[in-house]
Write an enzyme that holds these catalytic residues in place. Sequence first.
Site, PDB file in Angstrom:
ATOM      1  CB  SER A   1       9.101  -3.106  61.459  1.00 39.12           C
ATOM      2  OG  SER A   1      10.251  -2.324  61.453  1.00 39.12           O
TER       3      SER A   1
ATOM      4  CE  LYS B   1      11.479  -3.203  57.921  1.00 35.31           C
ATOM      5  NZ  LYS B   1      10.740  -2.516  56.830  1.00 35.31           N
TER       6      LYS B   1
ATOM      7  CE  LYS C   1      13.032   0.200  60.650  1.00 36.13           C
ATOM      8  NZ  LYS C   1      13.005   0.708  59.275  1.00 36.13           N
TER       9      LYS C   1
ATOM     10  CG  ASP D   1      14.956  -1.132  57.015  1.00 36.39           C
ATOM     11  OD1 ASP D   1      15.849  -0.581  56.337  1.00 36.39           O
ATOM     12  OD2 ASP D   1      13.771  -0.741  57.025  1.00 36.39           O
TER      13      ASP D   1
ATOM     14  CG  ASN E   1      15.534   2.966  57.770  1.00 36.41           C
ATOM     15  OD1 ASN E   1      15.323   2.225  58.719  1.00 36.41           O
ATOM     16  ND2 ASN E   1      14.602   3.234  56.872  1.00 36.41           N
TER      17      ASN E   1
ATOM     18  CD  GLU F   1      13.110  -2.658  54.105  1.00 35.62           C
ATOM     19  OE1 GLU F   1      12.559  -3.789  54.122  1.00 35.62           O
ATOM     20  OE2 GLU F   1      12.567  -1.640  54.565  1.00 35.62           O
TER      21      GLU F   1
ATOM     22  CG  ASP G   1      12.295   1.326  52.285  1.00 31.23           C
ATOM     23  OD1 ASP G   1      11.511   2.028  51.629  1.00 31.23           O
ATOM     24  OD2 ASP G   1      12.157   1.187  53.518  1.00 31.23           O
TER      25      ASP G   1
ATOM     26  CE  LYS H   1       8.573   1.105  53.601  1.00 28.33           C
ATOM     27  NZ  LYS H   1       9.097   1.873  54.738  1.00 28.33           N
TER      28      LYS H   1
ATOM     29  N   GLY I   1       5.632  -1.079  55.288  1.00 28.73           N
ATOM     30  CA  GLY I   1       4.721  -0.257  56.079  1.00 28.73           C
ATOM     31  C   GLY I   1       5.314   1.108  56.402  1.00 28.73           C
TER      32      GLY I   1
HETATM   33  O1  OSB Z   1      12.272   1.788  56.594  1.00 27.26           O
HETATM   34  O2  OSB Z   1      10.778   0.334  56.388  1.00 27.26           O
HETATM   35  C1  OSB Z   1      11.153   1.417  56.849  1.00 27.26           C
HETATM   36  C2  OSB Z   1       8.397   2.769  59.122  1.00 27.26           C
HETATM   37  C3  OSB Z   1       8.466   4.112  58.832  1.00 27.26           C
HETATM   38  C4  OSB Z   1       9.390   4.570  57.939  1.00 27.26           C
HETATM   39  C5  OSB Z   1      10.282   3.680  57.333  1.00 27.26           C
HETATM   40  C6  OSB Z   1      10.232   2.320  57.621  1.00 27.26           C
HETATM   41  C7  OSB Z   1       9.282   1.865  58.546  1.00 27.26           C
HETATM   42  C8  OSB Z   1       9.224   0.465  58.908  1.00 27.26           C
HETATM   43  C9  OSB Z   1       7.894  -0.231  58.907  1.00 27.26           C
HETATM   44  O3  OSB Z   1      10.193  -0.181  59.235  1.00 27.26           O
HETATM   45  C10 OSB Z   1       7.245  -0.316  60.221  1.00 27.26           C
HETATM   46  C11 OSB Z   1       5.782  -0.620  60.052  1.00 27.26           C
HETATM   47  O4  OSB Z   1       5.059   0.197  59.475  1.00 27.26           O
HETATM   48  O5  OSB Z   1       5.360  -1.687  60.507  1.00 27.26           O
HETATM   49 MG    MG Z   2      12.927   0.208  55.236  1.00 28.19          MG
END
Ligand code: OSB
Ligand code: MG
Length: 401
Positions: free
Chosen positions: A141, A166, A168, A193, A195, A218, A250, A274, A302
Site C-alpha cells: 500500500s 495499492k 491511496k 483505495d 477509504n 477499494e 473494506d 481483514k 493489512g
Molecule cells: O484502508 O486498507 C486500508 C492501513 C490501515 C488502515 C486502513 C487501511 C490500511 C492499508 C493497508 O491501506 C496498509 C498495510 O497494512 O500495508
Molecule cells: Mg482499504
Amino acid sequence: MDPAPAVTVSSLEVFLADLPLRESFAAGHGTTSVRTVTVVLAETDVGPGWGECSALPEPTYTAEWAAGAFQALTEAGPFLLGRPLRPAEAGAAAGKAGVQMGPMARACLEMALLDAHLTAADRSLGDWLGATTDSVPAGVSIGLDSIEATVDRAVQLAEDGYRRLKVKIQPGHDLDLVRAIRSRLPEVELQVDANGTYGSDDVDHLQRIVEAGVDAVEQPFAIDCPSAARELIERLAVGDRESRVPVVADEAVQSPADYEPLRLAGAMTGLSIKPPRVGGFAAAAELHDRCLADRLPATAGGMLETGLGRHALAAVAALPGFTLTGDLSPAGRWLAADPWPDLSMTDGRLSVPSGPGVAPPPDRELLDRFVRTGQRLQEPATVDRSRQGQDPFGSNPGPSS
Ligand code: OSB
Ligand code: MG
C-alpha cells in the site's frame, strides 16, 4: 477448519505500545504517524499466547482505536480468567458479562487464545485455516503524497519486487496520479483505495479513474452510500464477469452479517478481508468461504500490523479465495522497530509461516522499550464494576522492567 478447543486463561496482560513508523501513513481516513498498538499476552493451561489488536491510534478508519481497545480488553480480562473459552468465543463471553468490545479487540483475544492452542499443538495457523499454498504474492500500500513522490515510490516498490501496488486516492488527488503511475508502470497490478471519501456525485469520475488503468477499486464510497457503489459496478459490468474491475468493500464489512445485504444490493464485487476488522479468524474464514462460493474475489487487507499481525495475514492470504493480491508486505515496510520477527520477501513473494502458533514470540526487552502502559489481570480476580468510567491509566503500574 475445525473449531479450536477451549483453553483456560490464568492471567492476561494488556499492553499499549507506541511503535515508531518509518514514515507517516496518510489515507482518506486520516494520517498515522506513530503506530500505537494494543497487544495481549494470555497465560493459559496449555501455555502462553500473544494477540494483536489492529485498532489504529485514532478512531479514523473505523470506530475502534488503540487506547479504547486497551481499556475494553483490560475491563474484559477479569471475566475471562479461570474458565474454559474457545478462542473465537472469548469476546462474546466478555460481552455477555457486560463488557462490549469491537471486532478488533475481540479478534485480539481470539488470536491470543488460538496462538496458545496452536503453539501447544505444534501446529501453524495456516495449517489450521486450511492454507492451500506455501507462499503468497507480495502487495504493498502507498499512502497519500504528491504525485511526483508517489510515482517515485511506486517505481521503487515495483523494482523491489512487489506484484501489486495499492495507491491511496481522494477527491482532487486521483486521475492524474493514476495516469502518472500507469505511464511509468504499464504492467503492474494497480489498485486504488479511497477509504470512503467519494460520494454519489462522483460515479462518472470514478469510472474515468478505473478506465485510466486500475485493476480494483477499494471502498470508493462512504459506507452509507451503497447505491453509488452499485451504480459504479453497473458501469463497469462490461465484458465477461471474470475480467471486470472489482469494486472491493473494506470498511463497509465489519462482520460476516454485513456481507449478504451488501452483495444482494449489488454494492460490492470484491471483498478486502481483514481478520481484525471482521472480528477474527473464524469470521474471516467464514467470509472467505462465502466469497469463494459466490465467486467474489477476496484480498487480504493489512492494518499496519507488527510482525505478529503480518504473520497472521500471510497465513490467511494462503486460502484459495484470495485471488486479488493483498496488503502483503513485511511489517518493516511501515515499522521502524518491531518486537516481533518479521516476514521476509523473496522474488516478490512472502512465505506462509509454517512454525507453530500464529507467530514466534516477541523480543520482550524491545517490547518493554515501547510500552506506554500495561495492565496484568490475574486470578483470583475481583471484578469491580465501579472501576467503569475511571481513567484506565490512572493506577497503572507501567511495564515491568
Ligand atoms: O484502508 O486498507 C486500508 C492501513 C490501515 C488502515 C486502513 C487501511 C490500511 C492499508 C493497508 O491501506 C496498509 C498495510 O497494512 O500495508
Ligand atoms: Mg482499504
